[in-house]
Design an enzyme around this catalytic site. Structure first.
Site, mmCIF file in Angstrom:
data_model
loop_
_atom_site.group_PDB
_atom_site.id
_atom_site.type_symbol
_atom_site.label_atom_id
_atom_site.label_comp_id
_atom_site.label_asym_id
_atom_site.label_seq_id
_atom_site.Cartn_x
_atom_site.Cartn_y
_atom_site.Cartn_z
ATOM 1 C CG ASN A 8 92.565 -38.109 32.112
ATOM 2 O OD1 ASN A 8 91.582 -37.452 31.818
ATOM 3 N ND2 ASN A 8 92.689 -38.710 33.264
ATOM 4 C CG HIS B 247 90.404 -31.698 32.948
ATOM 5 N ND1 HIS B 247 89.526 -31.519 33.990
ATOM 6 C CD2 HIS B 247 91.497 -32.308 33.462
ATOM 7 C CE1 HIS B 247 90.085 -31.976 35.109
ATOM 8 N NE2 HIS B 247 91.273 -32.458 34.810
ATOM 9 C CG HIS C 8 88.843 -40.355 37.568
ATOM 10 N ND1 HIS C 8 89.618 -39.641 38.455
ATOM 11 C CD2 HIS C 8 88.073 -41.171 38.331
ATOM 12 C CE1 HIS C 8 89.317 -40.003 39.700
ATOM 13 N NE2 HIS C 8 88.375 -40.924 39.647
ATOM 14 N NE ARG D 169 86.761 -36.616 41.219
ATOM 15 C CZ ARG D 169 87.944 -36.573 41.844
ATOM 16 N NH1 ARG D 169 89.070 -36.558 41.161
ATOM 17 N NH2 ARG D 169 88.009 -36.526 43.153
ATOM 18 N NE ARG E 149 85.191 -33.351 40.879
ATOM 19 C CZ ARG E 149 86.141 -33.189 41.797
ATOM 20 N NH1 ARG E 149 87.300 -32.666 41.450
ATOM 21 N NH2 ARG E 149 85.936 -33.542 43.049
ATOM 22 C CD GLU F 106 92.764 -41.910 35.882
ATOM 23 O OE1 GLU F 106 92.133 -41.026 36.491
ATOM 24 O OE2 GLU F 106 93.830 -41.690 35.316
ATOM 25 C CB THR G 108 93.651 -38.192 41.990
ATOM 26 O OG1 THR G 108 92.543 -38.293 41.098
ATOM 27 C CG2 THR G 108 93.712 -39.411 42.869
ATOM 28 C CD GLU H 256 98.609 -43.501 36.508
ATOM 29 O OE1 GLU H 256 97.674 -44.243 36.144
ATOM 30 O OE2 GLU H 256 98.616 -42.270 36.317
ATOM 31 C CG HIS I 105 98.267 -36.134 39.442
ATOM 32 N ND1 HIS I 105 98.561 -34.911 39.967
ATOM 33 C CD2 HIS I 105 96.927 -36.268 39.537
ATOM 34 C CE1 HIS I 105 97.448 -34.345 40.390
ATOM 35 N NE2 HIS I 105 96.444 -35.145 40.124
HETATM 36 N N1 PXP Z 1 96.777 -40.592 36.422
HETATM 37 C C1 PXP Z 1 95.797 -40.639 37.347
HETATM 38 C C2 PXP Z 1 95.606 -41.892 38.124
HETATM 39 C C3 PXP Z 1 94.953 -39.535 37.558
HETATM 40 O O1 PXP Z 1 93.981 -39.611 38.495
HETATM 41 C C4 PXP Z 1 95.128 -38.386 36.773
HETATM 42 C C5 PXP Z 1 94.217 -37.226 36.959
HETATM 43 O O2 PXP Z 1 92.915 -37.586 36.650
HETATM 44 C C6 PXP Z 1 96.133 -38.395 35.796
HETATM 45 C C7 PXP Z 1 96.964 -39.498 35.654
HETATM 46 C C8 PXP Z 1 96.335 -37.240 34.860
HETATM 47 O O3 PXP Z 1 96.751 -36.122 35.544
HETATM 48 P P1 PXP Z 1 96.827 -34.746 34.771
HETATM 49 O O4 PXP Z 1 95.448 -34.393 34.344
HETATM 50 O O5 PXP Z 1 97.389 -33.820 35.795
HETATM 51 O O6 PXP Z 1 97.741 -34.942 33.595
#
Ligand code: PXP
Length: 247
Positions: A9, A12, A45, A47, A51, A72, A103, A152, A190
């Protein structure tokens, strides 16, 4: 589906860019590098408050990724419409609250609306639909009733408690077994980090992990040596006054 997959992901990367509203770092560049480094797919994602990822990022990812794209999204109309137009390989529906930092929990599937119509639209558009849910039997059964191929599991509780006890790991293991019995494909994510990922990656039946923040955090650290030495070389090469050059 297929063998075990690691999806990275890259949200960030965009968080850092949005801190300055400039054009670096480019999340698409990061995603392509992640693909080359061994990611099996890329997750982003979009949002509601935009952001981090922006609509243009999602369009560019859809055009330029060479591996599966997992978008996402929450059920807001404009984002579901964008997803239906772009048709990413996978659409993972997530809950969203404006004030949350990330989330915080899985979807509430007690009522079919607004999830069921969104699932229908995304599936009709050709997306594989996954639901981000807590690792609880009632949520898993509700997801199964909604007819999605995949879920998930939210690993947030595990991420917060794994140092203390293994109750959350057992919950994830049991949830995975139940979901597999129902014929669901199981993803998880997550809060997974370099320190806590191994037991989750070892759960039989989980076939996809989504990891973001920890990988981007590590990239900042392991990449800083090269980033500083490249900038140092650039600015020192520009100095014509030898007294001001680094020895
Ligand atoms: N899975 C989902 C559905 C999420 O919303 C997120 C956070 O955006 C993640 C995985 C990844 O989480 P992390 O950034 O804490 O690894």
């Amino acid at each position: 589906m297929s063998p075990f997959r690691l999806y990275i992901n890259i949200d960030h990367v965009a968080t850092v860019r949005q801190a300055r509203r400039t054009d670096e770092p480019d999340p698409v560049d990061a995603a392509l590098r992640a693909e080359r480094a061994g990611a099996d797919g890329i997750t982003a994602h979009l949002r509601e408050d935009r952001r981090h990822m922006q609509d243009a990022d999602i369009v560019a990812l859809r055009e330029r990724l060479t591996k599966p794209f997992n978008l996402e999204l929450a059920t807001s109309e404009d984002i579901v419409a964008l997803a239906c137009r772009l048709r990413p390989w996978q659409a993972t529906l997530v809950p969203e609250r404006r004030e949350e930092v990330t989330t915080e929990g899985g979807l509430n599937l007690d009522r079919p609306a607004p999830i069921a119509p969104a699932i229908g639209r995304l599936a009709d558009a050709g997306c594989r639909v996954s639901l981000f849910i807590d690792p609880e039997p009632a949520a898993i059964r509700a997801a199964h009733r909604l007819g999605v191929p995949a879920i998930e599991l939210h690993t947030g509780r595990y991420a917060h408690t794994w140092r203390r006890d293994d109750a959350a790991l057992r919950q994830l293991t049991d949830a995975t077994a139940l979901a597999r019995d129902l014929g669901l494909d199981v993803h998880a994510g997550h809060g997974l980090t370099y320190d806590n990922v191994t037991p989750v990656a070892a759960i039989a039946g989980i076939e996809e992990l989504n990891i973001g923040h920890s990988v981007v955090s590590r990239a900042v650290l392991v990449g800083i040596d090269r980033a500083v030495s490249e900038m140092a070389a650039l600015v020192r090469a520009a100095r014509v006054d030898p007294d001001l050059r680094h020895p």
